[in-house]
Design a protein around this motif. Sequence first.
Motif: not given
Lengths: 255, 257
Positions: B146-148, B163-176
């Motif tokens: 997640i940090r990366a 939105t924060p939720a969209q960032r989490l689902l579309r960016l942070v989690l797939p990236s991690a």
Amino acid sequence: MRGTGFLSLHGVDKRFPLKEGELHVLGDISLDIRQGEFVSIVGGSGCGKSTLLRLLVGLEEASGGSLRLDGVPIRGTDPARGIVFQDHRLYPWLTVEDNVLLALANSPLDKAERLARVHAHLELVGLKHFARAWPAQLSGGMSQRVAIARGLVNRPKVLLLDEPFGALDALTRAQLQDELARIWQTEGITTVLVTHDVDEAVLLGDRVVVMEPRPGRIRRIVPVDLPHPRHREHPRLAELRSDILQDFTRRQAIA
Amino acid sequence: MSEATRKRPDLRGWVVPGVLLLLWWLATALEWVDTRLVASPAAVLEEAWQAAASGELWQGLAASLGRNLSGFALGSLAGLAFGGLLGLSRLAERLVGPTFHALKQIALFAWIPLLSAWFGFGEPAKVAFIALAVFYPVALNSFEGIRATRHELLEVARVLGLTPAQRLLRLVLPSAAPAIFTGLHLGLIYAWLATLGAEYFFSAGPGIGNTMIDGREHFEMDQVIYGLLVVGSVGLVLNRLAAWIEARALAWRGGGR
Ligand SMILES: Nc1ncnc2c1ncn2[C@@H]1O[C@H](COP(=O)(O)OP(=O)(O)O)[C@@H](O)[C@H]1O
Ligand SMILES: [Mg+2]
């Protein structure tokens, strides 16, 4: 949303704090950009071109002066201002279609309308057959086309491009320049293109803003008095190019 | 990997096991070794056959796999939640990060006295031990994944107004996701090791590890070696399964080609 898109910069100043002191990156930038105008910005690397675009898109805040879109101060990012970065910055885990769709994540359109809009823009950049491809399957030029589609799909008032073709080979670059010119003409969108390629700047711009460094300032503004669409072999473009380039070499000689 | 090599399976990986099997067979058949210490392949096969026929194998396997999976589920859920929290919240990282990184240094087996004090020696202690083994790699890899998240891609999210939720689902989690899968994969391997460890260290009960312990106590080496082979095979299957799921879930990394 479109129809307006008048940018006005007044005395824009930007400093970055350093461990000791600060870095003065932009000083006293004043510039008005008409609605629907195409402005090219050229200048050596490090003279603050990217920083200026980042101020316009709202990723950075100015240290002084004002930036306005249609008279309203620019604060933070907004769908009315789209940007295309030099590195395409697609999300590798989303297909081409979903990458462009992402720009409509909070649009009031319904699902079908969004998809139709996305496909229309993929067609505009010549990638309608690649909707389902992964970014890893695309060439650099194709990725940059997707990034342009993503920047446009929300119908922003202003499109900002930061050396979008800098990493591409000469043939692909020429092709994308023609495409950008065509898109700009059909969409009539206010466009600011940062480039280090003087040919590109004069070919596409209604005006070319020449910048100089430390701190980044406007050295002069060169109007390109030719109608669109232009031919890249037009002698007037070559004249303007050598005029601008001379400016650089002369400054180098003094410095 | 080209089409041609994919069609014909590469058998070179079987050379070493084949040679070992041959050596094993020769060593016992020609009595290079004491067959009380190293049972012959035939004896092991016989033992395995009987265990399978009597249902003893399946009972032991079911017990071991059951606690393996419960421990894995508990540990990975806790690890995901904890690593996710630490990755997403700077405050959480500052508060509990240092403790976490310090506790991580304690060898897994050093927890056994404490775990047995809390959970006794039965099934809960075994599951807790397995969960703990899974927790660390999952938490650590989720946190680091997640940090990366690339700063450039976060800027895109800002520009697009996610939105924060969209960032989490579309960016942070797939990236991690690749790092999280690495953590889960490691967790799966550790879970199986810990399952065996738990069966050794906590009280007796059904389980494939206990089968081996019984074999050793009664000096039945065929039983020990058969247990060893079952343990290895299960480990291999779990590993393959994890790799397969990972490849499906992360199709975008290969560019789908
Ligand atoms: N966030 C930042 N912090 C500190 N210095 C920065 C930052 N962003 C840019 N700079 C500095 O500002 C100067 C101008 O950078 P940039 O706008 O990227 O120039 P250009 O795009 O014209 O090459 C460079 O010296 C760069 O190192
Ligand atoms: Mg730049």
